[in-house]
Motif scaffolding. Structure first.
Motif, PDB file in Angstrom:
ATOM      1  N   THR A  13      -3.116   1.646   1.837  1.00 29.73           N
ATOM      2  CA  THR A  13      -1.788   1.046   1.722  1.00 29.73           C
ATOM      3  C   THR A  13      -1.824  -0.412   2.166  1.00 29.73           C
ATOM      4  OG1 THR A  13      -0.724   3.186   2.068  1.00 29.73           O
ATOM      5  CG2 THR A  13       0.634   1.220   2.420  1.00 29.73           C
ATOM      6  N   VAL A 144      -3.773   4.282  -5.405  1.00 27.22           N
ATOM      7  CA  VAL A 144      -2.718   3.505  -4.736  1.00 27.22           C
ATOM      8  C   VAL A 144      -2.712   2.067  -5.245  1.00 27.22           C
ATOM      9  CG1 VAL A 144      -1.933   2.607  -2.500  1.00 27.22           C
ATOM     10  CG2 VAL A 144      -2.662   4.987  -2.699  1.00 27.22           C
ATOM     11  N   ALA A 148       0.329   0.323  -7.015  1.00 27.12           N
ATOM     12  CA  ALA A 148       0.889  -0.873  -6.385  1.00 27.12           C
ATOM     13  C   ALA A 148       1.109  -1.981  -7.407  1.00 27.12           C
ATOM     14  CB  ALA A 148      -0.006  -1.356  -5.256  1.00 27.12           C
ATOM     15  N   SER A 171       1.027  -5.757   5.169  1.00 24.36           N
ATOM     16  CA  SER A 171      -0.364  -5.309   5.257  1.00 24.36           C
ATOM     17  C   SER A 171      -0.964  -5.696   6.608  1.00 24.36           C
ATOM     18  CB  SER A 171      -1.202  -5.853   4.102  1.00 24.36           C
ATOM     19  OG  SER A 171      -1.297  -7.253   4.150  1.00 24.36           O
TER      20      SER A 171
END
Length: 184
Positions: A13, A144, A148, A171
């Protein structure tokens, strides 16, 4: 097992927030990102992460475990702090569309993927995931990352007239959280 899954989710993530921001910037600029280009960005970043994880695993086998944990903490924490305050990365999407044709070509996607994967090198080495789990991290990162870019592009188009947020700080926070998890 839960701790490992949480670490993977935090890592991928954190490394995908920039991809989301790049996709968002494309969407805001009404630049189309074909599926092939989304996949290229995602695979380049995921391969870079996988190679970095392998290097991290090799390094962790050469030094004592306590020192490895401290090294991982420092590397991830410093990267997180840098990303927390870095405001230059949000222009990468606009710079990657070199020919200004409002379409991200596979070549441009390769350039963007390389730019977005620079953080993966440090984070991958710092994460030090066991070699047997690297395929799971690669798969999670690819999925992911693709989501994204695609969702960032979609939301960017949807919100194109309202704002141009820089999400790089998110992040940074996630990498700092991952670093803190390395201490425990």
């Amino acid at each position: 097992m839960f701790s490992f899954i949480l670490e993977i989710l935090l890592l991928v993530t954190a490394l995908s927030v920039d991809a989301f921001a790049a996709g968002f910037a494309y969407g805001v600029s009404k630049i189309k990102v074909p599926v092939l280009s989304v996949l290229i960005v995602s695979v380049v970043s995921s391969l870079t992460l996988a190679v970095s994880l392998i290097l991290g695993e090799m390094v962790s086998n050469m030094i004592p475990q306590d020192l490895t944990r401290q090294f991982s903490f420092v590397l991830l924490f410093v990267l997180g702090v840098v990303k927390l305050f870095d405001r230059s990365r949000h222009n990468e999407a606009e710079e990657a569309n070199k020919n200004q044709d409002d379409l991200v070509s596979p070549g441009e996607a390769l350039t963007l993927g390389a730019a977005l994967s620079l953080d993966s090198v440090a984070a991958g080495i710092g994460a030090g995931v066991a070699a047997s789990r690297i395929p799971a991290v690669f798969a999670a990162s690819a999925l992911v990352g693709a989501l994204a870019v695609a969702s960032g592009t979609y939301l960017g188009r949807l919100i194109s007239s309202h704002c141009r947020s820089n999400l790089c700080w998110v992040s940074g926070l996630l990498l700092i959280l991952l670093a803190l998890m390395k201490l425990f």
